[in-house]
Design a protein around this motif. Structure first.
Motif, PDB file in Angstrom:
ATOM      1  N   ASP A  91       1.019  -1.562   0.160  1.00  0.00           N
ATOM      2  CA  ASP A  91       0.124   0.296  -0.206  1.00  0.00           C
ATOM      3  C   ASP A  91       1.152   0.876  -0.554  1.00  0.00           C
ATOM      4  N   ILE A  92       2.123   1.987   0.790  1.00  0.00           N
ATOM      5  CA  ILE A  92       2.605   2.721   1.243  1.00  0.00           C
ATOM      6  C   ILE A  92       3.529   2.768  -0.681  1.00  0.00           C
ATOM      7  N   LEU A  93       3.693   1.985  -1.125  1.00  0.00           N
ATOM      8  CA  LEU A  93       4.343   1.406  -2.605  1.00  0.00           C
ATOM      9  C   LEU A  93       3.842   2.002  -4.120  1.00  0.00           C
ATOM     10  N   LEU A  94       2.599   1.809  -3.615  1.00  0.00           N
ATOM     11  CA  LEU A  94       1.584   1.875  -4.682  1.00  0.00           C
ATOM     12  C   LEU A  94       0.879   3.496  -3.995  1.00  0.00           C
ATOM     13  N   GLU A  95       1.135   3.760  -3.151  1.00  0.00           N
ATOM     14  CA  GLU A  95       1.111   5.589  -2.297  1.00  0.00           C
ATOM     15  C   GLU A  95       1.925   6.147  -3.307  1.00  0.00           C
ATOM     16  N   VAL A  96       3.729   6.171  -3.404  1.00  0.00           N
ATOM     17  CA  VAL A  96       4.207   6.187  -3.624  1.00  0.00           C
ATOM     18  C   VAL A  96       4.249   6.691  -5.549  1.00  0.00           C
ATOM     19  N   ILE A  97       3.772   5.483  -5.643  1.00  0.00           N
ATOM     20  CA  ILE A  97       3.820   5.522  -7.561  1.00  0.00           C
ATOM     21  C   ILE A  97       2.776   6.434  -8.053  1.00  0.00           C
ATOM     22  N   PHE A  98       1.184   6.453  -6.945  1.00  0.00           N
ATOM     23  CA  PHE A  98       0.157   6.737  -7.713  1.00  0.00           C
ATOM     24  C   PHE A  98       0.039   9.024  -7.744  1.00  0.00           C
ATOM     25  N   HIS A  99       0.747   9.111  -6.559  1.00  0.00           N
ATOM     26  CA  HIS A  99       0.973  10.275  -6.602  1.00  0.00           C
ATOM     27  C   HIS A  99       2.389  10.738  -6.647  1.00  0.00           C
ATOM     28  N   ALA A 100       2.877  10.639  -7.007  1.00  0.00           N
ATOM     29  CA  ALA A 100       4.136  11.289  -7.558  1.00  0.00           C
ATOM     30  C   ALA A 100       3.850  12.050  -8.879  1.00  0.00           C
ATOM     31  N   PRO A 101       4.153  13.378  -8.989  1.00  0.00           N
ATOM     32  CA  PRO A 101       4.238  13.707 -10.251  1.00  0.00           C
ATOM     33  C   PRO A 101       4.332  13.482 -11.755  1.00  0.00           C
ATOM     34  N   CYS A 102       5.613  12.660 -11.730  1.00  0.00           N
ATOM     35  CA  CYS A 102       5.653  12.248 -13.108  1.00  0.00           C
ATOM     36  C   CYS A 102       5.193  10.811 -13.212  1.00  0.00           C
ATOM     37  N   ASN A 103       3.944  10.910 -12.697  1.00  0.00           N
ATOM     38  CA  ASN A 103       3.016   9.878 -13.071  1.00  0.00           C
ATOM     39  C   ASN A 103       1.765  10.143 -13.328  1.00  0.00           C
ATOM     40  N   ALA A 104       1.281  11.602 -12.839  1.00  0.00           N
ATOM     41  CA  ALA A 104       0.552  12.537 -13.139  1.00  0.00           C
ATOM     42  C   ALA A 104      -0.558  12.393 -14.389  1.00  0.00           C
ATOM     43  N   SER A 105      -0.282  12.378 -15.720  1.00  0.00           N
ATOM     44  CA  SER A 105      -0.571  11.620 -17.210  1.00  0.00           C
ATOM     45  C   SER A 105      -1.591  10.049 -17.155  1.00  0.00           C
ATOM     46  N   GLU A 106      -0.467   9.497 -15.979  1.00  0.00           N
ATOM     47  CA  GLU A 106      -1.108   7.885 -15.980  1.00  0.00           C
ATOM     48  C   GLU A 106      -2.337   7.731 -14.948  1.00  0.00           C
ATOM     49  N   PHE A 107      -2.284   8.734 -14.348  1.00  0.00           N
ATOM     50  CA  PHE A 107      -3.787   8.477 -13.492  1.00  0.00           C
ATOM     51  C   PHE A 107      -4.889   9.686 -13.850  1.00  0.00           C
TER      52      PHE A 107
END
Length: 275
Positions: free
Chosen positions: A151-167
């Motif tokens: 859960d912690i690392l999914l939060e890292v990925i999901f809320h990283a600005p570099c992944n904004a367009s992915e989500f």
């Protein structure tokens, strides 16, 4: 496979008790996210992974928004292999590399649930849970990371600005108004409000997430409601709890007059721009 697909597949695996498989996909997605920030040729693989992860984990686990944004050190360490080691090194060496190259965990570590419910998706509770533990044994002992790290690392990925367009998300930063030197502003601000650099950057992050116009146009009770919503969505870590721990809220959880003035001063002095 996109990062978004890796995340979706990892969640599916975790929900069906395939926690090691889920963790493997998540670690691959972190490596891919790191390469967005540090393209091939700018940083070696292990440095890109640890710099990206370290900065994100400092925010999530320690509510520390101080620069630099990317850091090798999280402040969260464990003993493994006989020495104190930062969690970024542990995740890279003993989990990511072993799983990717050998198809199994390193002998020094285990990946289990300590929450009494090893089945399904491991939802991280608010606050600091037991994220790691050490067990002695004839083999010299092992470090166990809890399934909560999914859960912690999914939060890292999901809320990283570099992944904004992915989500489908948008991220912003605060820049000082014209004629304001941020270094001078920060020093004066910390003296006037008697706060640490860490609290200065947390207050800035709160204003950035709420937006300066929102802060200036609404009451503190509306701020609180919105911060609770942002915390529930993991957009910002539990900022209200951290403000309380640092005596910036009353015993009833209300904003102190000094804290209100501090947030309003930041809102008056900065504007929010897209990243």
């Amino acid at each position: 496979m996109s990062i978004h697909q890796q995340v979706n597949d990892a969640i599916f695996l975790a929900e069906h008790n395939r926690h090691v498989g889920a963790f493997t996909l998540i670690l691959l997605a972190i490596g891919a996210s790191a390469r967005k920030v540090f393209p091939e040729g700018t940083k070696k693989d292990h440095l890109a992974f640890k710099l990206f992860l370290g900065g994100r984990l400092r925010r999530i686990l320690l509510y520390d928004y101080q620069p630099p944004e990317y850091s090798l050190s999280t402040g969260f360490t464990c003993v493994v292999g006989g020495k104190e080691t930062d969690i970024t090194d542990i995740l890279y060496k003993y989990f990511r590399c072993s799983l990717a190259h050998e198809g199994k965990l390193a002998t020094e570590v285990k990946f289990n649930s300590s929450q009494g419910n090893p089945n399904g998706y491991p939802q991280r509770p608010r606050g600091m849970a037991q994220l790691a533990s050490w067990s002695e044994g004839e083999d010299g002992g092992k470090l166990t990371l809890d399934h909560i790290w999914i859960d912690i690392l999914l939060e890292v990925i999901f809320h990283a600005p570099c992944n904004a367009s992915e989500f489908g998300l948008s991220y912003f930063t605060l820049v000082p108004m014209q004629c304001i030197d941020e270094s001078d502003f920060q020093q004066s601000f910390m003296i006037n409000y008697e706060i640490s650099p860490r609290m200065y950057y947390l207050l800035k992050e709160i204003v950035c997430e709420l937006s300066p116009n929102f802060v200036l146009g609404n009451s503190e009770s509306i701020w609180r409601s919105e911060l609770e919503r942002l915390s529930e969505s993991r957009r910002i870590s539990d900022a209200l709890a951290e403000l309380s721990r640092n005596k910036l809220l009353t015993s009833h959880g209300e904003f102190l007059p000094n804290t209100i003035n501090a947030l309003q001063e930041i809102a008056h002095s900065f504007e929010r721009v897209p990243i």
